[in-house]
Design a protein around this motif. Sequence first.
Motif, PDB file in Angstrom:
ATOM      1  N   GLU A 391      48.877  37.821  20.451  1.00 20.63           N
ATOM      2  CA  GLU A 391      48.920  36.328  20.713  1.00 20.63           C
ATOM      3  C   GLU A 391      50.276  35.776  20.893  1.00 20.63           C
ATOM      4  OE1 GLU A 391      44.719  37.034  19.257  1.00 20.63           O
ATOM      5  OE2 GLU A 391      46.708  37.778  18.875  1.00 20.63           O
ATOM      6  N   ASN A 392      51.215  36.018  19.764  1.00 24.79           N
ATOM      7  CA  ASN A 392      52.642  35.588  19.878  1.00 24.79           C
ATOM      8  C   ASN A 392      53.573  36.717  20.120  1.00 24.79           C
ATOM      9  OD1 ASN A 392      52.617  36.956  17.406  1.00 24.79           O
ATOM     10  ND2 ASN A 392      53.590  35.575  16.217  1.00 24.79           N
ATOM     11  N   SER A 393      53.038  37.656  20.730  1.00 20.88           N
ATOM     12  CA  SER A 393      54.049  38.831  21.066  1.00 20.88           C
ATOM     13  C   SER A 393      54.251  39.356  22.487  1.00 20.88           C
ATOM     14  CB  SER A 393      54.010  39.950  20.294  1.00 20.88           C
ATOM     15  OG  SER A 393      53.793  39.574  18.863  1.00 20.88           O
ATOM     16  N   PRO A 394      54.341  38.426  23.628  1.00 19.28           N
ATOM     17  CA  PRO A 394      54.225  38.680  24.759  1.00 19.28           C
ATOM     18  C   PRO A 394      55.082  39.811  25.447  1.00 19.28           C
ATOM     19  CG  PRO A 394      55.358  36.715  24.782  1.00 19.28           C
ATOM     20  CD  PRO A 394      54.829  37.208  23.421  1.00 19.28           C
ATOM     21  N   LEU A 395      56.225  40.069  24.819  1.00 21.94           N
ATOM     22  CA  LEU A 395      56.867  41.145  25.293  1.00 21.94           C
ATOM     23  C   LEU A 395      57.081  42.484  24.523  1.00 21.94           C
ATOM     24  CD1 LEU A 395      60.123  38.709  25.890  1.00 21.94           C
ATOM     25  CD2 LEU A 395      58.677  40.099  27.858  1.00 21.94           C
ATOM     26  N   ALA A 396      55.882  42.591  23.681  1.00 21.95           N
ATOM     27  CA  ALA A 396      55.947  43.786  22.794  1.00 21.95           C
ATOM     28  C   ALA A 396      54.787  44.648  23.249  1.00 21.95           C
ATOM     29  CB  ALA A 396      55.759  43.433  21.422  1.00 21.95           C
ATOM     30  N   LYS A 397      55.038  45.978  23.048  1.00 19.09           N
ATOM     31  CA  LYS A 397      54.056  46.979  23.665  1.00 19.09           C
ATOM     32  C   LYS A 397      52.865  47.038  22.307  1.00 19.09           C
ATOM     33  CE  LYS A 397      55.303  50.767  25.572  1.00 19.09           C
ATOM     34  NZ  LYS A 397      55.741  52.243  25.632  1.00 19.09           N
ATOM     35  N   ARG A 398      51.683  46.994  22.993  1.00 19.46           N
ATOM     36  CA  ARG A 398      50.450  47.048  22.180  1.00 19.46           C
ATOM     37  C   ARG A 398      50.398  48.307  21.285  1.00 19.46           C
ATOM     38  NH1 ARG A 398      46.217  43.339  23.917  1.00 19.46           N
ATOM     39  NH2 ARG A 398      46.811  42.453  25.942  1.00 19.46           N
ATOM     40  N   LYS A 399      49.876  48.266  20.034  1.00 16.91           N
ATOM     41  CA  LYS A 399      49.475  49.414  19.248  1.00 16.91           C
ATOM     42  C   LYS A 399      48.465  50.408  20.000  1.00 16.91           C
ATOM     43  CE  LYS A 399      49.393  49.297  14.688  1.00 16.91           C
ATOM     44  NZ  LYS A 399      50.465  50.191  14.573  1.00 16.91           N
ATOM     45  N   GLU A 400      48.490  51.595  20.008  1.00 20.73           N
ATOM     46  CA  GLU A 400      47.405  52.453  20.721  1.00 20.73           C
ATOM     47  C   GLU A 400      46.429  52.434  19.929  1.00 20.73           C
ATOM     48  OE1 GLU A 400      48.542  56.237  22.441  1.00 20.73           O
ATOM     49  OE2 GLU A 400      50.356  55.919  21.975  1.00 20.73           O
ATOM     50  N   ASP A 401      46.209  52.320  18.621  1.00 26.14           N
ATOM     51  CA  ASP A 401      45.188  52.544  17.705  1.00 26.14           C
ATOM     52  C   ASP A 401      44.579  51.079  17.370  1.00 26.14           C
ATOM     53  OD1 ASP A 401      47.302  51.404  16.034  1.00 26.14           O
ATOM     54  OD2 ASP A 401      46.677  52.824  14.409  1.00 26.14           O
ATOM     55  N   ASP A 402      45.048  50.163  17.816  1.00 24.40           N
ATOM     56  CA  ASP A 402      44.612  48.731  17.808  1.00 24.40           C
ATOM     57  C   ASP A 402      45.299  47.892  18.548  1.00 24.40           C
ATOM     58  OD1 ASP A 402      43.671  46.392  17.082  1.00 24.40           O
ATOM     59  OD2 ASP A 402      44.232  46.727  14.810  1.00 24.40           O
ATOM     60  N   PRO A 403      44.795  47.605  19.776  1.00 27.24           N
ATOM     61  CA  PRO A 403      45.381  46.969  20.771  1.00 27.24           C
ATOM     62  C   PRO A 403      45.630  45.372  20.611  1.00 27.24           C
ATOM     63  CG  PRO A 403      43.214  47.663  21.794  1.00 27.24           C
ATOM     64  CD  PRO A 403      43.572  48.479  20.316  1.00 27.24           C
ATOM     65  N   LEU A 404      44.760  44.938  19.467  1.00 25.37           N
ATOM     66  CA  LEU A 404      45.054  43.548  19.219  1.00 25.37           C
ATOM     67  C   LEU A 404      46.274  43.227  18.675  1.00 25.37           C
ATOM     68  CD1 LEU A 404      41.338  42.585  17.968  1.00 25.37           C
ATOM     69  CD2 LEU A 404      42.350  42.068  20.266  1.00 25.37           C
ATOM     70  N   PHE A 405      46.917  44.327  18.239  1.00 26.17           N
ATOM     71  CA  PHE A 405      48.520  43.917  17.645  1.00 26.17           C
ATOM     72  C   PHE A 405      49.547  44.901  18.456  1.00 26.17           C
ATOM     73  CE2 PHE A 405      45.279  43.009  14.205  1.00 26.17           C
ATOM     74  CZ  PHE A 405      46.048  41.936  13.483  1.00 26.17           C
ATOM     75  N   THR A 406      50.641  44.317  18.078  1.00 25.32           N
ATOM     76  CA  THR A 406      51.966  44.923  18.759  1.00 25.32           C
ATOM     77  C   THR A 406      52.739  45.776  17.799  1.00 25.32           C
ATOM     78  OG1 THR A 406      53.134  42.931  18.775  1.00 25.32           O
ATOM     79  CG2 THR A 406      51.651  43.297  20.558  1.00 25.32           C
ATOM     80  N   GLN A 407      53.668  46.594  18.690  1.00 25.04           N
ATOM     81  CA  GLN A 407      54.532  47.195  17.776  1.00 25.04           C
ATOM     82  C   GLN A 407      55.758  46.223  17.772  1.00 25.04           C
ATOM     83  OE1 GLN A 407      55.199  51.276  19.082  1.00 25.04           O
ATOM     84  NE2 GLN A 407      53.352  51.166  20.066  1.00 25.04           N
ATOM     85  N   ARG A 408      55.676  45.178  16.841  1.00 20.42           N
ATOM     86  CA  ARG A 408      56.936  44.320  16.698  1.00 20.42           C
ATOM     87  C   ARG A 408      56.942  44.165  15.296  1.00 20.42           C
ATOM     88  NH1 ARG A 408      56.045  37.726  17.711  1.00 20.42           N
ATOM     89  NH2 ARG A 408      58.056  36.982  17.104  1.00 20.42           N
ATOM     90  N   PHE A 409      57.980  43.761  14.810  1.00 25.30           N
ATOM     91  CA  PHE A 409      58.582  43.249  13.549  1.00 25.30           C
ATOM     92  C   PHE A 409      59.557  42.428  13.497  1.00 25.30           C
ATOM     93  CE2 PHE A 409      62.084  46.654  13.957  1.00 25.30           C
ATOM     94  CZ  PHE A 409      63.009  45.993  13.578  1.00 25.30           C
ATOM     95  N   GLU A 410      59.490  41.431  12.375  1.00 23.85           N
ATOM     96  CA  GLU A 410      60.724  40.669  12.050  1.00 23.85           C
ATOM     97  C   GLU A 410      61.012  40.660  10.813  1.00 23.85           C
ATOM     98  OE1 GLU A 410      59.753  36.325  14.574  1.00 23.85           O
ATOM     99  OE2 GLU A 410      58.399  36.771  12.889  1.00 23.85           O
ATOM    100  N   TYR A 411      62.146  40.422  10.317  1.00 28.96           N
ATOM    101  CA  TYR A 411      62.888  40.869   8.945  1.00 28.96           C
ATOM    102  C   TYR A 411      63.242  39.489   8.287  1.00 28.96           C
ATOM    103  CZ  TYR A 411      67.570  41.426  11.215  1.00 28.96           C
ATOM    104  OH  TYR A 411      68.695  41.214  11.992  1.00 28.96           O
TER     105      TYR A 411
END
Length: 502
Positions: A391-411
């Motif tokens: 929902e808040n990651s429009p430019l990040a690739k989805r996780k293959e095993d859980d497409p509701l989440f993306t491969q994104r991090f913040e630190y």
Amino acid sequence: MEEILNAAPTEEELAEQARIRREKLQKLVSEGNDPFVKVKYEVSANSAQVKNGFEQLEGKEVSLAGRLMSRRIMGKASFSHIQDGAGLIQIYVRRDDVGEENYASFKKDYDLGDIVGIKGYVFKTQTGEISIHCNGIELLSKCLHPLPEKQHGLTNTDIRYRRRELDLIVNPEVKRTFVLRSKIISAIREYLDGRGCLEVDTPVLTTLEIGAAARPFKTKHNALDIDMYLRIETELYLKRLIVGGFDGVYEVGRIFRNEGMDAYHNPEFTTVEVYCAYLDYMDMMDMVEDMYSRIAQKVCGTTDIVYQGTELHLGGKWERLTMKEAVKKYSGADYDLWTSDEDARACAKKLGVEVPEGDKATKGHVLIALFDEFCEDKLVQPTFIYDYPVENSPLAKRKEDDPLFTQRFEYFICGHEYGNAFSELNDPIDQKQRFVKQVEEKKAQEPNCNAQVDEDYVTALEYGLPPTGGLGFGVDRLVMLLTDSPTIRDVLLFPTMKPKSR
């Protein structure tokens, strides 16, 4: 007579001093000694070189130039200090060495703040202070305003930010901050260059307002008769360069967002964005750890620093938590137990966290809201939060095993976000759909905005973006961290200020 910046004058006294300085300038001009006609002065050394090289320079003649910062008149001789780009140094001016006329002018026509050039030999006083014994002194520029008093310095923050040049003159620690800022940016470039990334420049002016949440500054191109926008990011152009065949690119770029101001936000600021083909977001985590450790070691001499009283450890491995893990750790809410969006909204309500009413708030929206409410301020030591809802990651690739989440991090460090990274979305069909949704949401919030889908970027993706890791982080926040500065205005030479009413 002793003249040092140590008394706080009233506004009336300041005005009177300024009037007297202008009269002195008029006198000099009438005598054919206009200081503003000087175009050059040969400088052979600065104050630091003289002090550090005293053993080699003792008894030798040097020429320096700088600002007159103190003066003690003792009849036929005077001690003063001048300040150049490297610091302060004492000078000794004697009538018999510089000439009666020049010495009389030095006593009567010179003021604290004036720019002077001096020639003389290097010596050490009886008190052990390395100094210059002048055999020539020349007024190079007249200071027409009295400088702030020295005892308390220039402490009014409004004046300091509006008159940064004055701040730099009288507050040496401020100058040190900006010297370190330059070194930090150089260290960033050195690190990324060493990884084989190419520094590039992309447009600051763009022809469309994208659907991102940030609000842009709008301007007009008269020749083309079109609206244009100051960029709110450098991301999309940089990824088009990866499409074009570069394996790694980065930009140290000025960004503009028409939003509020606080200790961590200014309408214009500097970011670094870097994109590397064939890497993912986990590789970018490793890069951040390595880069911050190396920069801190290079600039501060250690990876253990203190920021606003808190000891921080930038070296080694940082803590890594998924957003779900962080929310569970700090709020007790367990995303994996929510069987529906309704369950998630009920959980938020129970915890007293507001989310959009009706069916607008999904499980992802609720997770984000709980993270903002319960987690961010707890992340003091450097921490990666990863696997963000789509929902808040429009430019990040989805996780293959859980497409509701993306491969994104913040630190996060000391409760504030310092950077953002993705495994970049390279599916043009998915990207187009997310852009369309993003634009719809922005227009729902701001009906009069001109948000559009960046069709050029989507077309670029259709030619093939390789798997790519991307990272963006704020330079100003990093400088704040490494210089122990409490507000972004302390690390911007000229922060945005509301104009004073005239």
